[in-house]
Design an enzyme around this catalytic site. Structure first.
Site, PDB file in Angstrom:
ATOM      1  N   LYS A 149       0.822  -1.093  -0.006  1.00 36.39           N
ATOM      2  CA  LYS A 149       0.137  -0.022   0.074  1.00 36.39           C
ATOM      3  C   LYS A 149       0.820   1.359   0.075  1.00 36.39           C
ATOM      4  O   LYS A 149       0.587   2.186  -0.690  1.00 36.39           O
ATOM      5  CB  LYS A 149      -0.780  -0.115   1.037  1.00 36.39           C
ATOM      6  CG  LYS A 149      -1.988   1.173   1.337  1.00 36.39           C
ATOM      7  CD  LYS A 149      -2.906   1.131   2.381  1.00 36.39           C
ATOM      8  CE  LYS A 149      -2.544   1.075   3.778  1.00 36.39           C
ATOM      9  NZ  LYS A 149      -1.919   2.548   4.243  1.00 36.39           N
ATOM     10  N   ASP A 167      -6.164   1.181   0.724  1.00 36.69           N
ATOM     11  CA  ASP A 167      -6.510   1.827   1.916  1.00 36.69           C
ATOM     12  C   ASP A 167      -7.811   1.310   2.536  1.00 36.69           C
ATOM     13  O   ASP A 167      -8.529   0.453   2.034  1.00 36.69           O
ATOM     14  CB  ASP A 167      -6.135   3.167   2.100  1.00 36.69           C
ATOM     15  CG  ASP A 167      -7.261   4.063   1.473  1.00 36.69           C
ATOM     16  OD1 ASP A 167      -8.082   3.284   0.838  1.00 36.69           O
ATOM     17  OD2 ASP A 167      -7.185   5.220   1.506  1.00 36.69           O
TER      18      ASP A 167
END
Length: 226
Positions: A149, A167
């Protein structure tokens, strides 16, 4: 409302801000600096360089983009590059960051890797190869605190358009729309599944993954940030 309809519905509202942000990202990757302007969503604008963007992505993990933006505006490139660990920690605490000491330590450590990371970005054009190298614990390019991420976030913010940033906002959207199975945590395997789902959605909408992320973030937060 399905995912395609929902994204299509908000495109006219925020397209100019999404396009502006993508241009800011591309300039950062191309020229090594950019001017971010977050108005009308946050009354903040400032210049940013590559290392301050890397630091922003370290700061925002398990925190918020708004807090990261405020700290980045305050410190600037020079602050992230030159302040001691203690000075950074003091700034992060003042702004209310939950992991002030840990993030200060990671940013100071990242300074040593940064020249190597910068040269990797300049010579390697495959964003997924770069992401793997930034996130893999065995890689000489590994940035502490970066998983898929955070690495995707950094690369998107310097102009790579073909990576998803999974996210909590994006994963929630995908699960609500039935595009990702219900999961409690995002493992690397789940991350790549979610990215695949977003690739299909982006293709149908004629958007890049980088743009789609900003649109979904807007659906969830009513802001176009980064």
């Amino acid at each position: 409302m399905d995912a395609i309809q929902e994204v299509k519905r908000i495109i006219p509202e925020v397209q100019k801000y999404v396009n502006q942000r993508m241009e800011e990202f591309e300039r950062l990757g191309r020229e090594g600096w950019t001017h971010f302007d977050f108005r009308p969503f946050l009354d903040i604008d400032y210049d940013a360089g590559l290392f301050s963007e890397l630091s922003f992505c370290i700061l925002t993990a398990n925190s918020s983009a708004t807090l990261g933006i405020k700290i980045q505006a305050h410190l600037g490139e020079e602050g992230f590059l030159n302040k001691t660990k203690e000075e950074l920690e003091e700034v992060f605490r003042k702004f209310g960051h939950r992991y002030a000491g840990q993030r200060a330590e990671r940013i100071v450590e990242a300074r040593e890797k940064f020249p190597k990371v910068k040269s990797l970005i300049e010579k390697e054009k495959n964003s997924k190869v770069i992401r793997e190298l930034l996130a893999d614990p065995k890689s000489p390019y590994k940035i502490k605190g970066f998983g898929y991420k955070e690495a995707s976030h950094f690369l998107r913010n310097i102009g790579f358009k073909d990576l998803a940033i999974i996210d909590r906002h994006i994963s929630r959207f995908l699960m609500e729309k039935g595009l990702l199975r219900q999961v409690k945590s995002i493992t690397p395997k789940v991350y790549l599944e979610a990215e695949k789902a977003l690739e299909s959605l982006a293709k149908e909408l004629g958007l890049s993954l980088g743009e789609l992320d900003l649109y979904i973030f807007y659906i969830k937060t009513k802001k176009v940030l980064k």
